[in-house]
Motif scaffolding. Structure first.
Motif, mmCIF file in Angstrom:
data_model
loop_
_atom_site.group_PDB
_atom_site.id
_atom_site.type_symbol
_atom_site.label_atom_id
_atom_site.label_comp_id
_atom_site.label_asym_id
_atom_site.label_seq_id
_atom_site.Cartn_x
_atom_site.Cartn_y
_atom_site.Cartn_z
ATOM 1 N N GLY A 101 0.800 -1.213 0.000
ATOM 2 C CA GLY A 101 0.000 0.000 0.000
ATOM 3 C C GLY A 101 0.832 1.262 0.000
ATOM 4 O O GLY A 101 0.365 2.325 -0.409
ATOM 5 N N SER A 102 2.067 1.159 0.468
ATOM 6 C CA SER A 102 2.940 2.329 0.499
ATOM 7 C C SER A 102 3.443 2.655 -0.905
ATOM 8 O O SER A 102 3.383 1.827 -1.818
ATOM 9 C CB SER A 102 4.134 2.077 1.425
ATOM 10 N N ALA A 103 3.954 3.879 -1.049
ATOM 11 C CA ALA A 103 4.514 4.309 -2.330
ATOM 12 C C ALA A 103 5.959 3.843 -2.427
ATOM 13 O O ALA A 103 6.795 4.241 -1.616
ATOM 14 C CB ALA A 103 4.430 5.829 -2.465
ATOM 15 N N GLY A 104 6.262 3.001 -3.411
ATOM 16 C CA GLY A 104 7.601 2.460 -3.563
ATOM 17 C C GLY A 104 8.249 2.904 -4.859
ATOM 18 O O GLY A 104 7.602 2.940 -5.905
ATOM 19 N N VAL A 105 9.541 3.251 -4.787
ATOM 20 C CA VAL A 105 10.294 3.696 -5.963
ATOM 21 C C VAL A 105 11.690 3.090 -5.898
ATOM 22 O O VAL A 105 12.318 3.075 -4.831
ATOM 23 C CB VAL A 105 10.421 5.239 -6.016
ATOM 24 N N VAL A 106 12.193 2.597 -7.042
ATOM 25 C CA VAL A 106 13.560 2.106 -7.155
ATOM 26 C C VAL A 106 14.312 3.007 -8.128
ATOM 27 O O VAL A 106 13.846 3.242 -9.247
ATOM 28 C CB VAL A 106 13.601 0.647 -7.653
ATOM 29 N N VAL A 107 15.469 3.540 -7.707
ATOM 30 C CA VAL A 107 16.280 4.393 -8.567
ATOM 31 C C VAL A 107 17.660 3.761 -8.739
ATOM 32 O O VAL A 107 18.148 3.039 -7.849
ATOM 33 C CB VAL A 107 16.429 5.815 -7.990
ATOM 34 N N ASP A 108 18.284 4.049 -9.898
ATOM 35 C CA ASP A 108 19.613 3.511 -10.157
ATOM 36 C C ASP A 108 20.686 4.505 -9.718
ATOM 37 O O ASP A 108 20.396 5.522 -9.061
ATOM 38 C CB ASP A 108 19.766 3.135 -11.632
#
Length: 385
Positions: free
Chosen positions: A55-62
């Motif tokens: 439910g949380s906002a998830g982001v993956v960055v390089d």
């Protein structure tokens, strides 16, 4: 020098230059393949499914802070745009994790979307994900921050606005009882009593709606919204009132424009703007609704040919219960909450609303929203499968 040596020397020099160029090309190609292999390295297995499920906002960055993967909640909160983090505070958090190598948690107060004054309150955690990636997880705490403010506003609104119709209902009920033997007076007081009770019900509903917009996550339904359909619904809901006042409703502008949000709330906002335009326009005039898009911003403009708004009142028209023409508002049944509801809906969509007006020549209310990018559309399509 003997000219006989010039030819073999020239050939040898040319061969050396050619070999050097060939070597440079080969090395550049190898480096390009190596960089491409690094850039195309996939996110660790299972991360995609986790981001879509939580439910949380998830982001993956390089390592270059390019967004490799973003969950639907991150898109809904406006944390990501064009494969990049929107807010410098998030970038700073990612850089801090890279420097220290330790997980970090922080409370951040960020603007919702690329423009507008609405604020979201997030608890953000960041940590390394393998050797190259950083994972951001953001929990939206906006509702808890707003709750106390909404409670105070609700009590103030009730005490300020409802006392007038409640008092009127009480007086009319007493007058009705005293005129029980006069049928004409009974009919007259009953008609006024019905009008005041309807006004009371309408004000109560709008106060509850406004409080809900402030207290809850207004974007409970996250999807792409076709603005052509929003405009059509708003016009249809005001068609009868416009025909009664001999006012033409005209729509135009760019077709097929989409934004990301809740279509029901956007219809409410546009319906309020069109309804106001109809109420404050003279018979035989026109109300126009136009859509335009430029530089990632969508604008919906509602223009009337009505009485206009004085310059010193334009900054106040979005305040709760403010009426630029109290006498006309009482005649039309307006509560003074419509534009405040519009403002909160638009802000919750990461946008803003502006007004231009000239007394005697009409007004234009312009809703500005972030356009739905192709990246958002692709992510939504994938998440809905």
């Amino acid at each position: 020098m003997d000219t006989a040596w010039l030819v073999p020397l020239s050939l040898a020099f040319g061969a050396a230059v050619g070999a050097g160029i060939a070597l440079i090309v080969v090395l550049a190609a190898r480096r390009g393949r190596s960089a491409a292999a690094v850039a195309n390295q996939s996110v660790p297995e299972g991360v995609d499914q986790v981001l879509d499920a939580i439910g949380s906002a998830g982001v993956v960055v390089d390592s270059s802070n390019n967004v490799i993967k973003a969950g639907p909640s991150a898109l809904a909160l406006g944390l990501v745009f064009n494969a990049a983090l929107v807010h410098p505070e998030l970038v700073a958090l990612v850089d801090r994790v890279r420097r220290t190598g330790e997980p970090v948690t922080d409370e951040l107060h960020l603007s919702r979307g690329p423009f507008g004054s609405a604020t979201i309150h997030l608890q953000v955690g960041a940590s390394r994900l393998g050797a190259r990636y950083v994972l951001l997880i953001a929990d939206d705490r906006t509702e808890s921050y707003r709750l106390d403010e909404v409670r105070r506003d609700f009590i103030a609104n009730i005490s300020h606005e409802l006392k007038t119709p409640i008092g009127a209902v009480g007086l009319l009920a007493e007058a009705l009882a005293e005129a029980a033997d006069d049928a004409e007076q009974v009919r007259r007081f009953a008609k006024r009593l019905t009008k005041e009770s309807n006004r009371l019900a309408r004000i109560t509903k709008e106060i509850i709606d406004l409080s809900r917009l402030q207290a809850d996550d207004a974007l409970g339904r996250h999807h792409l919204v076709d603005l052509d359909e929003v405009v059509a619904q708003a016009i249809d809901q005001n068609r009868v009132a416009a025909d009664r006042h001999d006012i033409r409703l005209v729509s135009g502008g760019e077709a097929g424009v989409e934004v990301y949000g809740d279509d029901a709330l956007l219809i409410v906002a546009l319906d309020n703007l069109v309804s106001n335009a109809v109420q404050y326009s003279p018979a035989g005039s026109r109300v126009g609704i136009g859509i335009s898009r430029a530089d990632g911003v969508v604008e919906i403009a509602v223009t009337d040919q009505g009485i206009g708004i004085a310059e010193d009142e334009r900054d106040r028209v979005f305040e709760r219960f403010y009426r630029s023409d109290p006498a006309r508002s009482r005649h039309t049944g307006g509560s003074g909450l419509g534009l405040s509801i519009v403002k909160h809906i638009v802000q919750n969509h990461g946008g803003d609303v502006r007004v231009w007006s000239q007394p005697g020549h009409g007004s234009t209310f312009t809703v500005r929203l972030p356009a739905a990018s192709s990246a958002i559309a692709a992510s939504l399509t994938a998440s809905e499968k």
